[in-house]
Design a protein around this motif. Structure first.
Motif, PDB file in Angstrom:
ATOM      1  N   VAL A  64       0.826  -1.205   0.000  1.00  0.00           N
ATOM      2  CA  VAL A  64       0.000   0.000   0.000  1.00  0.00           C
ATOM      3  C   VAL A  64       0.861   1.256   0.000  1.00  0.00           C
ATOM      4  N   ILE A  65       1.915   1.271   0.794  1.00  0.00           N
ATOM      5  CA  ILE A  65       2.700   2.497   0.932  1.00  0.00           C
ATOM      6  C   ILE A  65       3.414   2.855  -0.357  1.00  0.00           C
ATOM      7  N   ARG A  66       3.705   1.866  -1.207  1.00  0.00           N
ATOM      8  CA  ARG A  66       4.377   2.168  -2.476  1.00  0.00           C
ATOM      9  C   ARG A  66       3.502   3.043  -3.372  1.00  0.00           C
ATOM     10  N   ARG A  67       2.206   2.962  -3.201  1.00  0.00           N
ATOM     11  CA  ARG A  67       1.299   3.817  -3.970  1.00  0.00           C
ATOM     12  C   ARG A  67       1.479   5.292  -3.625  1.00  0.00           C
ATOM     13  N   PHE A  68       2.078   5.565  -2.473  1.00  0.00           N
ATOM     14  CA  PHE A  68       2.263   6.938  -2.017  1.00  0.00           C
ATOM     15  C   PHE A  68       3.713   7.419  -2.155  1.00  0.00           C
ATOM     16  N   ARG A  69       4.581   6.582  -2.733  1.00  0.00           N
ATOM     17  CA  ARG A  69       5.975   6.981  -2.917  1.00  0.00           C
ATOM     18  C   ARG A  69       6.451   6.863  -4.362  1.00  0.00           C
ATOM     19  N   ASP A  70       6.041   5.812  -5.031  1.00  0.00           N
ATOM     20  CA  ASP A  70       6.536   5.506  -6.371  1.00  0.00           C
ATOM     21  C   ASP A  70       5.630   6.165  -7.412  1.00  0.00           C
ATOM     22  N   LYS A  71       6.155   7.147  -8.124  1.00  0.00           N
ATOM     23  CA  LYS A  71       5.338   7.886  -9.089  1.00  0.00           C
ATOM     24  C   LYS A  71       4.781   7.005 -10.196  1.00  0.00           C
ATOM     25  N   LEU A  72       5.478   5.929 -10.525  1.00  0.00           N
ATOM     26  CA  LEU A  72       4.956   5.010 -11.533  1.00  0.00           C
ATOM     27  C   LEU A  72       3.810   4.178 -10.969  1.00  0.00           C
ATOM     28  N   THR A  73       4.018   3.615  -9.791  1.00  0.00           N
ATOM     29  CA  THR A  73       2.971   2.823  -9.150  1.00  0.00           C
ATOM     30  C   THR A  73       1.707   3.646  -8.937  1.00  0.00           C
ATOM     31  N   MET A  74       1.866   4.886  -8.464  1.00  0.00           N
ATOM     32  CA  MET A  74       0.679   5.692  -8.180  1.00  0.00           C
ATOM     33  C   MET A  74      -0.086   6.034  -9.446  1.00  0.00           C
ATOM     34  N   ARG A  75       0.614   6.169 -10.575  1.00  0.00           N
ATOM     35  CA  ARG A  75      -0.090   6.448 -11.836  1.00  0.00           C
ATOM     36  C   ARG A  75      -0.898   5.242 -12.301  1.00  0.00           C
ATOM     37  N   TYR A  76      -0.272   4.067 -12.272  1.00  0.00           N
ATOM     38  CA  TYR A  76      -1.005   2.858 -12.649  1.00  0.00           C
ATOM     39  C   TYR A  76      -2.223   2.669 -11.749  1.00  0.00           C
ATOM     40  N   HIS A  77      -2.037   2.848 -10.435  1.00  0.00           N
ATOM     41  CA  HIS A  77      -3.137   2.574  -9.523  1.00  0.00           C
ATOM     42  C   HIS A  77      -4.226   3.641  -9.622  1.00  0.00           C
ATOM     43  N   ALA A  78      -3.837   4.901  -9.827  1.00  0.00           N
ATOM     44  CA  ALA A  78      -4.854   5.947 -10.008  1.00  0.00           C
ATOM     45  C   ALA A  78      -5.716   5.644 -11.216  1.00  0.00           C
ATOM     46  N   ARG A  79      -5.088   5.233 -12.294  1.00  0.00           N
ATOM     47  CA  ARG A  79      -5.845   4.896 -13.502  1.00  0.00           C
ATOM     48  C   ARG A  79      -6.785   3.718 -13.246  1.00  0.00           C
ATOM     49  N   GLU A  80      -6.321   2.742 -12.463  1.00  0.00           N
ATOM     50  CA  GLU A  80      -7.147   1.579 -12.155  1.00  0.00           C
ATOM     51  C   GLU A  80      -8.392   1.950 -11.355  1.00  0.00           C
ATOM     52  N   VAL A  81      -8.292   2.975 -10.493  1.00  0.00           N
ATOM     53  CA  VAL A  81      -9.451   3.347  -9.669  1.00  0.00           C
ATOM     54  C   VAL A  81     -10.270   4.467 -10.307  1.00  0.00           C
ATOM     55  N   GLY A  82      -9.998   4.773 -11.586  1.00  0.00           N
ATOM     56  CA  GLY A  82     -10.852   5.685 -12.332  1.00  0.00           C
ATOM     57  C   GLY A  82     -10.475   7.150 -12.264  1.00  0.00           C
ATOM     58  N   ILE A  83      -9.213   7.453 -11.926  1.00  0.00           N
ATOM     59  CA  ILE A  83      -8.756   8.833 -11.857  1.00  0.00           C
ATOM     60  C   ILE A  83      -7.982   9.170 -13.129  1.00  0.00           C
ATOM     61  N   ARG A  84      -8.262  10.309 -13.700  1.00  0.00           N
ATOM     62  CA  ARG A  84      -7.585  10.742 -14.932  1.00  0.00           C
ATOM     63  C   ARG A  84      -6.124  11.087 -14.635  1.00  0.00           C
ATOM     64  N   VAL A  85      -5.195  10.566 -15.460  1.00  0.00           N
ATOM     65  CA  VAL A  85      -3.763  10.845 -15.302  1.00  0.00           C
ATOM     66  C   VAL A  85      -3.196  11.255 -16.661  1.00  0.00           C
ATOM     67  N   PRO A  86      -2.116  12.052 -16.683  1.00  0.00           N
ATOM     68  CA  PRO A  86      -1.443  12.336 -17.956  1.00  0.00           C
ATOM     69  C   PRO A  86      -0.926  11.034 -18.564  1.00  0.00           C
ATOM     70  N   GLU A  87      -0.818  10.997 -19.884  1.00  0.00           N
ATOM     71  CA  GLU A  87      -0.287   9.805 -20.539  1.00  0.00           C
ATOM     72  C   GLU A  87       1.159   9.590 -20.110  1.00  0.00           C
ATOM     73  N   PHE A  88       1.525   8.334 -19.830  1.00  0.00           N
ATOM     74  CA  PHE A  88       2.844   8.034 -19.289  1.00  0.00           C
ATOM     75  C   PHE A  88       3.284   6.654 -19.736  1.00  0.00           C
ATOM     76  N   ILE A  89       4.580   6.384 -19.515  1.00  0.00           N
ATOM     77  CA  ILE A  89       5.117   5.066 -19.818  1.00  0.00           C
ATOM     78  C   ILE A  89       6.377   4.863 -18.978  1.00  0.00           C
ATOM     79  N   PRO A  90       6.624   3.639 -18.493  1.00  0.00           N
ATOM     80  CA  PRO A  90       7.892   3.389 -17.795  1.00  0.00           C
ATOM     81  C   PRO A  90       9.040   3.327 -18.797  1.00  0.00           C
ATOM     82  N   LEU A  91      10.247   3.546 -18.322  1.00  0.00           N
ATOM     83  CA  LEU A  91      11.415   3.501 -19.208  1.00  0.00           C
ATOM     84  C   LEU A  91      12.017   2.101 -19.214  1.00  0.00           C
TER      85      LEU A  91
END
Length: 398
Positions: free
Chosen positions: A106-133
């Motif tokens: 759970v805490i990784r959702r609040f630290r890792d900018k990649l994890t939080m983007r994937y999870h925000a999108r999963e729960v229906g929150i709009r995020v800028p388009e992104f991709i991991p490197l």
């Protein structure tokens, strides 16, 4: 109730005195575990029962051994990471010692900018388009399809630290190549021009019990990389942007499974479509004197209420009496080591920053118009008489 809990507060930076004070005033045995470089800071030692320091927190096994030794004679009930850079370590330690609160996943959702983007999108929150490197072909397709400019963001840094802006695919690839094996610790994102907002919250038993929506006067990326003056101001709870962001923020924090904590979350209102896009969140209070601004506007200290919900995570929680005023914060680096701010004498000054090579104020006004006027006036005065600009750091410093 003396000794109702033993609370261990973990921080590698000097912050959180109001948290420590509230925990002690609530009858807790308060232990501060910090790093040696902070020991000379003005900690609220009359509210701390014991202070311990390590050279650093980098060696997790050494941190575990240290806490395990303390735990032999002081059964620890709560473990709180007060700084953003320690949040992930806090989750790891709670898992190891089987303590209540958010663990690794759970805490990784609040630290890792990649994890939080994937999870925000999963729960229906709009995020800028992104991709991991991760994969070169995926990155090429992203750059072909998603128009620039683009941002390369470190996944584990705080705020705008380490973010690089790019206008051509060539410079994106140059940046990626320079990072070498560390590229997987970053993400690539479409830059969304707009107005940046922050939502500061208190969560108890998974429910958002307090929210204050505020608007940055300049996006943090511009301030951090271009220099200048940091400013933010609160919005009234009946403002349309406040109401929409309160709804989105509650959806986000519920989806991220925050249980009992404070949170500072940022959203961009895009110029192109006027929609709100999630930028990042955290399991901590906001920095840059945002806590003092919120306290001025609403009568609630985020550090203290965070302590309360952590202590009372198994009990009912009641908000203190609130009010609603208009507050703003303005902070800048100063070329003077100890800036003389005696010429600033407006009665609306609620808080005056006392920090080496910095100048700053929190303003409290009865009307929005008066607040805007004062912020503009102070911005001009600070820019003309005090402003200093340093190169952006690639990582946080104390």
């Amino acid at each position: 109730m003396p000794g109702r809990h033993t609370v261990l507060c973990l921080t590698s930076y000097f912050k959180g005195n109001r948290f420590l004070m509230r925990a002690k005033n609530e009858g807790c045995h308060v232990i501060l575990l910090t790093v040696e470089s902070t020991l000379k800071e003005p900690w609220a030692r009359d509210h701390i029962d014991e202070v311990f320091a390590l050279k650093s927190f980098e060696d997790r096994r050494h941190v575990i051994h240290s806490i395990a030794y303390l735990n032999q004679t002081r059964p620890i009930d709560r473990l709180i990471a007060l700084d953003d850079y320690d949040v992930e370590l806090g989750g790891f330690l709670r898992e190891h010692f089987r303590l209540p609160g958010m663990g690794d996943t759970v805490i990784r959702r609040f630290r890792d900018k990649l994890t939080m983007r994937y999870h925000a999108r999963e729960v229906g929150i709009r995020v800028p388009e992104f991709i991991p490197l991760f994969n070169n072909q995926d990155i090429r397709q992203f750059l072909d399809i998603v128009p620039g400019p683009w941002l390369i963001k470190p996944r584990m840094e705080a705020s705008a630290i380490g973010i690089k802006k790019h206008f051509t695919p060539t410079t994106v690839w140059q940046d990626i190549e320079q990072r070498g094996d560390d590229r997987s610790f970053c993400l690539l994102e479409k830059m969304v021009p707009g107005d940046l907002f922050h939502v500061d919250s208190i969560v108890h038993r998974g429910k958002v019990v307090f929210t204050q929506v505020s608007r940055y006067e300049r996006p943090l990326l511009d301030v951090y990389h271009g220099g200048g003056i940091f400013m933010s101001r609160t919005l009234p709870t009946d403002h349309p942007d406040s109401q929409e962001l309160e709804r989105i923020n509650a959806q986000l924090l519920h989806g991220f499974e925050m249980d009992a904590c404070a949170s500072h979350t940022e959203f961009m209102k895009a110029h192109e479509d006027q929609a709100f896009y999630f930028i990042e969140t955290s399991a901590r209070v906001g920095g840059a004197n945002i806590t003092e601004m919120v306290e001025a506007a609403r009568g609630l200290n985020l550090w203290e209420e965070w302590a309360q919900v952590e202590i009372d995570r198994d009990q009912d929680y009641k908000l203190p009496a609130l009010h609603q005023m208009h507050a703003g914060v303005i902070v800048s680096l100063a070329r003077q080591e100890k800036p003389d701010t005696s010429s600033f004498q407006d009665e609306e000054i609620y808080y005056r920053l006392d920090k080496k090579n910095h100048i700053g104020f929190v303003l409290l006004c009865e009307t929005s118009e008066r607040l805007d006027a004062l912020l503009r006036e102070y911005q001009t005065r600070i820019q003309n008489e005090y402003l200093a600009v340093l190169p952006a750091a690639s990582k946080a410093t104390s």
